[in-house]
Design an enzyme around this catalytic site. Structure first.
Site, PDB file in Angstrom:
ATOM      1  N   TYR A 141       0.815  -1.221   0.000  1.00  0.00           N
ATOM      2  CA  TYR A 141       0.000   0.000   0.000  1.00  0.00           C
ATOM      3  C   TYR A 141       0.847   1.269   0.000  1.00  0.00           C
ATOM      4  CZ  TYR A 141      -3.999  -3.002   1.142  1.00  0.00           C
ATOM      5  OH  TYR A 141      -4.974  -3.960   1.120  1.00  0.00           O
ATOM      6  N   LYS A 189       4.103 -15.296   2.153  1.00  0.00           N
ATOM      7  CA  LYS A 189       4.075 -16.064   0.899  1.00  0.00           C
ATOM      8  C   LYS A 189       5.534 -16.332   0.552  1.00  0.00           C
ATOM      9  CE  LYS A 189       1.937 -17.740  -2.731  1.00  0.00           C
ATOM     10  NZ  LYS A 189       1.211 -19.026  -2.662  1.00  0.00           N
ATOM     11  N   ASP A 221      -2.171 -18.307   1.244  1.00  0.00           N
ATOM     12  CA  ASP A 221      -3.263 -18.984   0.526  1.00  0.00           C
ATOM     13  C   ASP A 221      -3.860 -20.115   1.365  1.00  0.00           C
ATOM     14  OD1 ASP A 221      -0.746 -20.022   0.195  1.00  0.00           O
ATOM     15  OD2 ASP A 221      -0.928 -20.489  -1.936  1.00  0.00           O
ATOM     16  N   ASP A 245      -5.235  -7.188   5.681  1.00  0.00           N
ATOM     17  CA  ASP A 245      -6.465  -6.518   5.267  1.00  0.00           C
ATOM     18  C   ASP A 245      -7.479  -7.579   4.831  1.00  0.00           C
ATOM     19  OD1 ASP A 245      -8.253  -4.637   4.478  1.00  0.00           O
ATOM     20  OD2 ASP A 245      -7.075  -3.803   2.840  1.00  0.00           O
ATOM     21  N   ASP A 249     -10.749  -9.326   7.324  1.00  0.00           N
ATOM     22  CA  ASP A 249     -12.134  -9.213   6.838  1.00  0.00           C
ATOM     23  C   ASP A 249     -12.762 -10.597   6.720  1.00  0.00           C
ATOM     24  OD1 ASP A 249     -12.216  -6.473   6.628  1.00  0.00           O
ATOM     25  OD2 ASP A 249     -13.064  -6.505   4.600  1.00  0.00           O
TER      26      ASP A 249
END
Ligand code: NAD
Length: 369
Positions: A141, A189, A221, A245, A249
């Site tokens: 970001y 990852k 994943d 993020d 959620d």
């Protein structure tokens, strides 16, 4: 204990839920003999209307001069035509940046009484209590270069972390895990990304300073699946910005309603506390807003800024108790189930207040014996 709290209620349901949260903080202060002062400031649409700016200087000064900032929500459709940097939401982004918190804490808790509100089966969600620690100032970001080149039809964002940025957020995760069930799951990852390899190596190194806490690594994943299949296996989940993020959620569905989710951002000049939901203009002013996310956010203020762990737990317990007694705001009411009563924002706040006062009174009289 003294605490100066800047209260930025914001727009829509922000003021409605924040009122209930500050009532809870006032009750804790009164019953425990603490001195909490509340300084109100304008943020978002209400600030634009009053001053032309979504984050007036007076608000920022009050926030920086406080021990904790409690925010409601911002956003008002009437400002949708403004450019993004002038809209209410710009005030929120600016204050988050100015306060500089790098660790975003988001609990995901299953409430037994609400098991029907979650799309997951009750036997999967039973006793789930996960705390996400998401790095908030680095990663994709914020990394440079970033660009959308319309001539070449090419776009780029950069995922970048320094070792120091990983160390400081990892320490937050290990410290918190030490006070909970003593397990950190670090998500990356690392089978593909160099940034994740740095992340994994650094977290592994930090873990050596916390021998009482178990560390496991998960690839993002497979973690997305594990959270849905076996959420009970996780205690503190440590992630970089983008993965956090998305995963936090996803884990929000365990609790069952956006109106139930609290958050805190710590590590900067002043800690920032806010429920996860927005200003919900569709229900503002109707008394339908669920104040429990804001009330649980107040519990986080007690835990992380006032060091009043026992009171933080008492607030969380009071929320469990009120839900167990069948009280529901509209978002968590499921049909006309026996033993349930749909209540307004204010009524829900009052019920939690009552349960909390009773429990603190009980604790104090036990100490007095
Ligand atoms: P929202 O979170 O405001 O609402 C989404 C849905 O959830 C709505 O149906 C709403 O009624 C419901 N809801 C949200 N909070 C609830 C609560 N406490 N009790 C009961 N129901 C609740 O998201 P949105 O509709 O996408 O955005 C509305 C405005 O809020 C926009 O202007 C958006 O930019 C802003 N927003 C602000 C924040 C923030 O201040 N942190 C976060 C998200 C969105």
């Amino acid at each position: 204990m003294r605490l100066k709290i800047a209260v930025l209620a914001g727009d829509g349901i922000g003021p409605e839920v924040t009122r209930e949260a500050t009532n809870i903080l006032r009750a804790v202060a009164e019953l425990g003999g603490h001195e909490f002062t509340f300084v109100e400031g304008l943020l978002g649409g209400v600030a634009i209307t009053a001053t032309g700016s979504p984050l007036p200087t007076a608000t920022l000064d009050a926030a920086l001069d406080s021990d904790a900032v409690l925010l409601g929500a911002v956003g008002d459709n009437k400002f949708n035509a403004l450019p993004p940097d002038k809209r209410p939401e710009a005030g929120l982004l600016q204050i988050r940046q100015a306060l500089g918190g790098f660790a975003n804490l988001r609990p995901s808790i299953a409430y037994k009484a609400l098991s029907a509100s979650s799309p997951l089966r009750p036997e999967v969600t039973e006793n789930v209590d996960i705390l996400f620690v998401r790095e908030l100032l680095g990663g994709l970001y914020f990394g440079a270069p970033r660009e959308w080149n319309k001539e070449t039809n090419e776009a780029i964002n950069t995922m970048r972390y320094t070792r120091d940025e990983v160390v400081r957020v990892a320490r937050v995760a290990f410290e918190l895990a030490g006070k909970r069930r003593k397990k950190v799951t670090s998500v990356d990852k690392a089978n593909v990304l160099e940034v994740s390899q740095l992340w994994r190596a650094t977290v592994t190194e930090v873990a050596k300073d916390y021998p009482g806490v178990t560390l496991e690594h998960q690839l993002v994943d497979s973690m997305a699946m594990h959270i849905m299949n076996t959420p009970r296996n996780f205690d503190v989940v440590l992630t970089e910005n983008l993965f956090g993020d998305i995963l936090s959620d996803e884990a929000g569905v365990i609790t069952g309603s956006l109106g139930m989710l609290p958050s805190a951002t710590i590590g900067g000049a002043v800690n920032l506390y806010e429920p996860v939901h927005g200003s919900a203009p569709d229900i503002a002013g109707t008394g339908k807003a669920n104040p429990l996310g804001a009330i649980l956010t107040a519990a986080m203020v007690l835990r992380h800024s006032a060091n009043l762990e026992q009171d933080a737990r008492a607030v969380e317990q009071a929320v469990h108790q009120v839900l167990d007694a069948g009280y529901r705001t509209a978002d968590i009411a499921r049909g006309s189930q026996a033993g349930q009563q749909t209540v307004t924002t204010q009524e829900m706040g009052k019920r939690v207040h009552q349960a909390l006062t009773e429990s603190i009174d009980r604790r104090q009289s036990m100490h007095a014996v």
